[in-house]
Motif scaffolding. Structure first.
Motif, short mmCIF file in Angstrom:
data_model
loop_
_atom_site.label_atom_id
_atom_site.label_comp_id
_atom_site.label_asym_id
_atom_site.label_seq_id
_atom_site.Cartn_x
_atom_site.Cartn_y
_atom_site.Cartn_z
N MET A 182 4.41 1.15 -0.12
CA MET A 182 5.36 0.76 -1.59
C MET A 182 6.77 -0.04 -0.05
O MET A 182 7.05 0.45 1.37
N GLU A 183 6.54 -1.19 -0.98
CA GLU A 183 7.76 -2.38 -0.25
C GLU A 183 8.44 -2.65 -1.24
O GLU A 183 7.64 -3.89 -2.47
N SER A 184 10.15 -2.52 -1.28
CA SER A 184 10.67 -3.27 -2.20
C SER A 184 11.87 -4.45 -1.80
O SER A 184 10.83 -4.73 -0.92
N THR B 146 4.82 1.63 -8.52
CA THR B 146 5.05 0.50 -7.52
C THR B 146 4.11 -0.66 -8.62
O THR B 146 4.90 -1.91 -9.00
N ASP B 147 3.41 -0.19 -9.60
CA ASP B 147 3.02 -1.45 -10.65
C ASP B 147 3.91 -1.67 -11.58
O ASP B 147 3.97 -2.12 -12.70
N PRO C 99 2.42 -1.81 4.23
CA PRO C 99 2.53 -2.92 3.10
C PRO C 99 1.94 -4.25 2.26
O PRO C 99 1.56 -5.03 3.41
N ILE D 281 12.61 0.19 -5.51
CA ILE D 281 13.30 1.52 -5.72
C ILE D 281 13.50 1.87 -4.51
O ILE D 281 13.79 1.28 -3.16
N THR E 170 13.92 1.69 2.20
CA THR E 170 13.28 0.32 0.81
C THR E 170 11.43 0.11 0.93
O THR E 170 11.33 -0.48 0.08
N ALA E 171 11.64 0.80 2.25
CA ALA E 171 9.58 0.40 2.29
C ALA E 171 9.48 1.94 3.29
O ALA E 171 9.51 2.85 3.91
N ASN F 13 7.40 -2.61 -10.68
CA ASN F 13 7.17 -3.74 -10.05
C ASN F 13 9.27 -3.37 -10.64
O ASN F 13 9.75 -4.85 -10.47
N ALA G 12 7.30 7.23 -4.48
CA ALA G 12 7.45 5.63 -4.82
C ALA G 12 5.97 5.14 -5.07
O ALA G 12 5.67 3.87 -5.43
N SER G 13 4.51 5.79 -4.21
CA SER G 13 3.45 4.51 -4.12
C SER G 13 3.45 4.80 -5.84
O SER G 13 2.43 3.11 -5.89
#
Ligand SMILES: [Zn+2]
Length: 371
Positions: free
Chosen positions: A292-294, A326-327, A254, A332, A169-170, A329, A322-323
């Motif tokens: 990326m970090e969910s 991220t917009d 992140p 992921i 997830t990140a 929101n 995934a990067s």
């Protein structure tokens, strides 16, 4: 599903060949199913394949994001033909079998079986298999530009990359920089008349050797990493070089602003200029992709773990498409069949049983969130 996987491997979709053939193979798989399929062809042979399964629309949709390009086979000898799509001892062999045509085939098969079973969907399935993930992310950027505005509300995003069913997830981002030292050419027999850019680069490399980018470590990923991996300078043995360039690979964590990293490297250069006015250096950005970090406390990720392996989310050091999402929101997860350790190497393979397991997981995910 396994035939689809083999045909995707046979499509040989490196960046120079393009993804058009692979996109057509995937589109054909959906031919007689009640889904919208679009092969989005651009720049010659580049292509994304976009699939959408319409629903009653009562629930938010799921977005599956994959890539259909592969890295080239490389110079090392393989034990088999990389693009033959061979099946042997319960495995599919070949470039892209794990990264990530297994995930593509499993997602496609999950969608197809859900439809064949007559499951009534309350949320849409959107599946995009993008071009260029291994190089410049041209496919996903095209999707972001053209399709972001048309997306319905989303429950979550699944990236079926080969994680060996770890729930990722990140991950880190990428910041590739070029720093060039500038000098003045002169005849090799009169070095005092020139300014030697290679020698100035040696000073800079020494200054950067033990330099640590100042930013708090991420609790799981640790510090941002930096390595100087290429150096080019000079034109001939008898000419004082007027420029020398290094390529630096930085992997930010992140939240870490890339401009801040560049600012810190700029101050290193500024200090060297203050000490020697002949020292001139310029920083150029080659590639900048965010980390990326969910939110691991989101309902989507908590449920995801429960309905799949039960294991907690983890972080990884590599970067994925995934990067670029991220917009949105939206939480992921990167989760799929195949081992990361066989990717980008000779003799890549995926175990067929794992691909079948992935299909079952994706069906469960679809049923959980969309019915
Ligand atoms: Zn991949």
């Amino acid at each position: 599903m396994i035939n689809l996987l083999k045909n995707l491997v046979k499509a040989r979709s490196t960046a120079d060949v393009g993804e058009l053939q692979a996109a057509k193979v995937l589109a054909d798989y959906f031919e007689n199913l009640p889904v919208d399929v679009n092969v989005d062809n651009f720049d010659g042979n580049r292509a994304n394949c976009n699939v959408r399964v319409k629903s009653t629309g009562e629930k938010p949709a799921l977005l599956f994001v994959a890539h259909i390009d592969v890295v080239p086979p490389g110079d090392q000898q393989w034990d088999f033909e990389p693009f033959a799509g061979i099946e042997q001892d319960g495995k599919v062999l070949g470039r892209g079998s794990a990264d990530m045509k297994a995930g593509v085939a499993a997602t496609a098969a999950a969608i197809s079986e859900i439809l064949a079973e007559g499951t009534e969907l309350k949320g849409d399935i959107i599946f995009t298999a993008a071009a260029g993930e291994e190089t410049d992310s041209c496919g996903i950027l095209r999707f972001v530009n053209n399709d972001f505005d048309t997306l319905p509300p989303l429950a979550g995003i699944i990236i079926p990359e080969p994680t060996g069913f770890d729930i990722v997830t990140a991950h880190r981002g990428i910041l590739w920089l070029k720093i060039t030292t500038k000098g003045k050419t002169a005849h090799g027999s009169m070095p005092h008349e020139g300014i030697n850019a290679v020698v100035h680069m040696a000073t800079l490399i020494n200054a950067l050797k033990d330099f640590k980018i100042d930013y708090p470590a991420h609790p799981q990923m640790g510090d941002c990493t930096m390595s100087i991996n290429q150096v080019h300078g000079g034109n001939a043995t008898n000419v004082i070089p007027d420029n020398c360039t290094i390529n630096i690979d930085i992997r930010p964590v992140p939240g870490q602003p890339h401009q801040d990293i560049i600012g810190q490297l700029q101050s290193v250069c500024d200090k060297l200029t203050a000490a020697d006015k002949d020292f001139q250096a310029e920083i150029h950005i080659d590639r900048s992709v965010g980390a990326m970090e969910s939110d691991n406390n989101s309902e989507f990720i908590k449920d995801f773990s429960k309905i799949t392996t039960g294991a907690g989310p983890i972080t990884v050091v590599y970067t994925t498409d995934a990067s670029h999402l991220t917009d949105l929101n939206i939480p992921i997860t990167i989760f799929g069949p195949g081992e990361t350790s066989v990717c980008h190497k000779p003799n890549e393979f995926v175990v067929i049983e794992e691909v079948q397991k992935a299909k079952e997981y994706y069906k469960k995910i679809i049923k959980h969130y969309l019915t």
